[in-house]
Write a protein that holds these residues in place. Structure first.
Motif, PDB file in Angstrom:
ATOM      1  N   CYS A 144       0.831  -1.201   0.000  1.00  0.00           N
ATOM      2  CA  CYS A 144       0.000   0.000   0.000  1.00  0.00           C
ATOM      3  C   CYS A 144       0.870   1.258   0.000  1.00  0.00           C
ATOM      4  CB  CYS A 144      -0.935  -0.003   1.208  1.00  0.00           C
ATOM      5  SG  CYS A 144      -2.254  -1.243   1.115  1.00  0.00           S
ATOM      6  N   ALA A 145       1.971   1.234   0.749  1.00  0.00           N
ATOM      7  CA  ALA A 145       2.886   2.374   0.769  1.00  0.00           C
ATOM      8  C   ALA A 145       3.534   2.569  -0.599  1.00  0.00           C
ATOM      9  CB  ALA A 145       3.952   2.167   1.845  1.00  0.00           C
ATOM     10  N   GLU A 146       3.941   1.470  -1.224  1.00  0.00           N
ATOM     11  CA  GLU A 146       4.593   1.548  -2.530  1.00  0.00           C
ATOM     12  C   GLU A 146       3.641   2.071  -3.595  1.00  0.00           C
ATOM     13  OE1 GLU A 146       6.616  -1.485  -5.855  1.00  0.00           O
ATOM     14  OE2 GLU A 146       6.102  -2.226  -3.844  1.00  0.00           O
ATOM     15  N   TRP A 147       2.376   1.660  -3.510  1.00  0.00           N
ATOM     16  CA  TRP A 147       1.416   1.971  -4.565  1.00  0.00           C
ATOM     17  C   TRP A 147       0.461   3.113  -4.227  1.00  0.00           C
ATOM     18  CZ3 TRP A 147       0.160  -3.917  -5.223  1.00  0.00           C
ATOM     19  CH2 TRP A 147       1.177  -4.526  -5.962  1.00  0.00           C
ATOM     20  N   GLY A 148       0.618   3.738  -3.077  1.00  0.00           N
ATOM     21  CA  GLY A 148      -0.231   4.887  -2.740  1.00  0.00           C
ATOM     22  C   GLY A 148      -1.675   4.518  -2.463  1.00  0.00           C
ATOM     23  N   LEU A 149      -1.894   3.385  -1.792  1.00  0.00           N
ATOM     24  CA  LEU A 149      -3.251   2.903  -1.541  1.00  0.00           C
ATOM     25  C   LEU A 149      -3.657   3.118  -0.085  1.00  0.00           C
ATOM     26  CD1 LEU A 149      -3.055  -0.528  -3.410  1.00  0.00           C
ATOM     27  CD2 LEU A 149      -3.871   1.669  -4.306  1.00  0.00           C
ATOM     28  N   PRO A 150      -4.907   3.496   0.171  1.00  0.00           N
ATOM     29  CA  PRO A 150      -5.387   3.630   1.541  1.00  0.00           C
ATOM     30  C   PRO A 150      -5.827   2.290   2.120  1.00  0.00           C
ATOM     31  CG  PRO A 150      -7.114   4.260   0.030  1.00  0.00           C
ATOM     32  CD  PRO A 150      -5.898   3.932  -0.817  1.00  0.00           C
ATOM     33  N   VAL A 151      -5.879   2.239   3.447  1.00  0.00           N
ATOM     34  CA  VAL A 151      -6.362   1.069   4.184  1.00  0.00           C
ATOM     35  C   VAL A 151      -7.562   1.513   5.010  1.00  0.00           C
ATOM     36  CG1 VAL A 151      -5.828  -0.637   5.965  1.00  0.00           C
ATOM     37  CG2 VAL A 151      -4.061   0.033   4.308  1.00  0.00           C
ATOM     38  N   LEU A 152      -8.712   0.906   4.764  1.00  0.00           N
ATOM     39  CA  LEU A 152      -9.927   1.219   5.516  1.00  0.00           C
ATOM     40  C   LEU A 152     -10.290   0.037   6.389  1.00  0.00           C
ATOM     41  CD1 LEU A 152     -13.077   3.089   4.377  1.00  0.00           C
ATOM     42  CD2 LEU A 152     -13.322   0.881   5.532  1.00  0.00           C
ATOM     43  N   SER A 153     -10.520   0.306   7.673  1.00  0.00           N
ATOM     44  CA  SER A 153     -10.798  -0.786   8.603  1.00  0.00           C
ATOM     45  C   SER A 153     -12.089  -0.561   9.371  1.00  0.00           C
ATOM     46  CB  SER A 153      -9.649  -0.924   9.612  1.00  0.00           C
ATOM     47  OG  SER A 153      -9.965  -1.894  10.599  1.00  0.00           O
ATOM     48  N   HIS A 154     -12.828  -1.634   9.561  1.00  0.00           N
ATOM     49  CA  HIS A 154     -13.947  -1.628  10.497  1.00  0.00           C
ATOM     50  C   HIS A 154     -13.397  -1.421  11.906  1.00  0.00           C
ATOM     51  CE1 HIS A 154     -17.804  -3.016  12.281  1.00  0.00           C
ATOM     52  NE2 HIS A 154     -16.995  -3.408  13.262  1.00  0.00           N
ATOM     53  N   ILE A 155     -14.104  -0.622  12.703  1.00  0.00           N
ATOM     54  CA  ILE A 155     -13.811  -0.534  14.127  1.00  0.00           C
ATOM     55  C   ILE A 155     -15.113  -0.704  14.897  1.00  0.00           C
ATOM     56  CG2 ILE A 155     -11.774   0.916  13.860  1.00  0.00           C
ATOM     57  CD1 ILE A 155     -13.530   3.257  14.870  1.00  0.00           C
ATOM     58  N   GLY A 156     -15.018  -1.273  16.101  1.00  0.00           N
ATOM     59  CA  GLY A 156     -16.192  -1.441  16.946  1.00  0.00           C
ATOM     60  C   GLY A 156     -16.848  -2.795  16.790  1.00  0.00           C
ATOM     61  N   ALA A 157     -18.023  -2.894  17.406  1.00  0.00           N
ATOM     62  CA  ALA A 157     -18.759  -4.159  17.446  1.00  0.00           C
ATOM     63  C   ALA A 157     -19.312  -4.530  16.075  1.00  0.00           C
ATOM     64  CB  ALA A 157     -19.883  -4.078  18.467  1.00  0.00           C
ATOM     65  N   THR A 158     -19.723  -5.773  15.964  1.00  0.00           N
ATOM     66  CA  THR A 158     -20.254  -6.294  14.706  1.00  0.00           C
ATOM     67  C   THR A 158     -21.194  -7.445  15.048  1.00  0.00           C
ATOM     68  OG1 THR A 158     -19.623  -7.230  12.562  1.00  0.00           O
ATOM     69  CG2 THR A 158     -18.240  -7.798  14.437  1.00  0.00           C
ATOM     70  N   SER A 159     -21.364  -8.377  14.132  1.00  0.00           N
ATOM     71  CA  SER A 159     -22.158  -9.567  14.412  1.00  0.00           C
ATOM     72  C   SER A 159     -21.561 -10.313  15.605  1.00  0.00           C
ATOM     73  CB  SER A 159     -22.170 -10.488  13.190  1.00  0.00           C
ATOM     74  OG  SER A 159     -22.648 -11.779  13.528  1.00  0.00           O
ATOM     75  N   PRO A 160     -22.406 -10.859  16.499  1.00  0.00           N
ATOM     76  CA  PRO A 160     -21.875 -11.626  17.631  1.00  0.00           C
ATOM     77  C   PRO A 160     -21.158 -12.900  17.231  1.00  0.00           C
ATOM     78  CG  PRO A 160     -24.275 -11.774  17.544  1.00  0.00           C
ATOM     79  CD  PRO A 160     -23.870 -10.713  16.571  1.00  0.00           C
ATOM     80  N   ALA A 161     -21.163 -13.229  15.960  1.00  0.00           N
ATOM     81  CA  ALA A 161     -20.372 -14.360  15.488  1.00  0.00           C
ATOM     82  C   ALA A 161     -18.875 -14.052  15.558  1.00  0.00           C
ATOM     83  CB  ALA A 161     -20.760 -14.715  14.058  1.00  0.00           C
ATOM     84  N   LEU A 162     -18.531 -12.752  15.687  1.00  0.00           N
ATOM     85  CA  LEU A 162     -17.139 -12.331  15.732  1.00  0.00           C
ATOM     86  C   LEU A 162     -16.870 -11.624  17.057  1.00  0.00           C
ATOM     87  CD1 LEU A 162     -16.991 -11.043  12.060  1.00  0.00           C
ATOM     88  CD2 LEU A 162     -16.006 -13.165  12.937  1.00  0.00           C
TER      89      LEU A 162
END
Length: 312
Positions: free
Chosen positions: A151-169
């Motif tokens: 991502c650094a080499e190619w200028g790409l962003p990283v988007l991440s989920h934060i917080g709670a989600t389905s109780p399966a996880l």
């Protein structure tokens, strides 16, 4: 993408469990089968034709499709992550100019996963990376560093989920603070914390203030409200906040046009907000981040089979 192929049955079952708990606490004896049908209704647009129609209605020119990789943590899905990425490529090609795609690959797939990510970016032309820490890893996990290097080499962003989600996880790995070391080690990579106006808002704001390459998006405000978004603007973070909706999870709450309208009607914006700051929020910040992409057009993923390499 609103399709059951993207969400393993165990993920959806957890969403239904939470909905049933809320309904029954209110004294509503709704059959589980009815809630399951309501959930299934939100996942009936596998080619994004309805989404494009809603975008047209709302005046949204372009959107980013996120592809979380649940396949390592929840192996009961119907498709592999490779198949999901190929389908997203077909969806993007079906609607030219309307979608960017952020592929997700669980870092525990190792070199195979890294090669798949390279293929998605170089061959498919995808535009960033989508991470889902509730699957069982943190944002500064060493296993992610080879992905961040690309991502650094190619200028790409990283988007991440934060917080709670389905109780399966699990929610604990999805704390925003876990991005800090990665953001320090990769200062040229833009990290976007999804749902930052509704989950851990003060922690997200602290990170955005302290590191120039950390940002938040506001997806989830459809049900979480706009108080957190107003707080981010109050702190002067207009240049760090990206408009987003948590589609298709909240499709039952309205259409894209109504999601946009409620930001004004519910008081998300300060009276002092300028036209320039509105532009940054709705598209400028995203355009600036996405505009850094510099993947060589002729590059070939290092993990690609020999038959896929160009012949001299």
């Amino acid at each position: 993408m609103a399709s059951g192929m993207c969400f393993p049955p165990s993920f959806g079952a957890g969403v239904v469990d939470n909905a049933l708990a809320a309904l029954r606490a209110r004294g509503l004896a709704v059959p589980r089968s009815r809630v399951e049908r309501m959930h299934e209704v939100t996942l009936d647009d596998p080619w994004c034709d309805r989404l494009v129609a809603e975008m047209d209605e709302a005046g949204i020119a372009e959107a980013v499709l996120l592809v979380p990789d649940f396949t390592y943590a929840l192996p009961d899905g119907t498709h592999t992550i490779s198949e999901l990425l190929a389908h997203h490529r077909a969806v993007r090609d079906r609607h030219p100019g309307r979608f960017r795609v952020f592929p997700g690959v669980d870092p525990r797939w190792g070199q195979e996963g890294l090669a798949l990510f390279e293929r998605a970016v170089v061959e498919y032309g995808f535009d960033g990376m989508k991470l889902y820490p509730p699957c069982g890893y943190r944002l500064s996990d060493p296993g992610l560093y080879p992905f961040y290097e690309l991502c650094a080499e190619w200028g790409l962003p990283v988007l991440s989920h934060i917080g709670a989600t389905s109780p399966a996880l699990e929610a604990e790995p999805a704390r925003p603070i876990y991005v800090d070391r990665a953001a320090k080690d990769f200062p040229t990579v833009d990290f976007v914390l999804a749902h930052g106006s509704v989950n851990y808002t003060e922690e997200c704001a602290m990170l955005c203030t302290s590191r120039p390459n950390i940002h938040v998006d506001v997806s989830g405000y459809e049900t979480g409200g706009v108080a957190g978004l107003a707080r981010l603007f109050e702190l002067g973070l207009h240049h760090k906040v990206l408009f987003a909706t948590d589609w298709p999870i909240f499709r039952l709450q309205g259409r894209q046009a109504s999601f946009v309208e409620r930001l004004t009607t519910e008081g998300a914006f300060p009276a002092t907000m300028t036209e320039r700051e509105f532009d940054l929020f709705f598209h400028g910040n995203a355009e600036r981040i996405l505009g850094k992409r510099r993947v060589p057009a002729a590059a070939v993923p290092s993990g690609a089979p020999e038959r896929d390499r160009p012949v001299a």
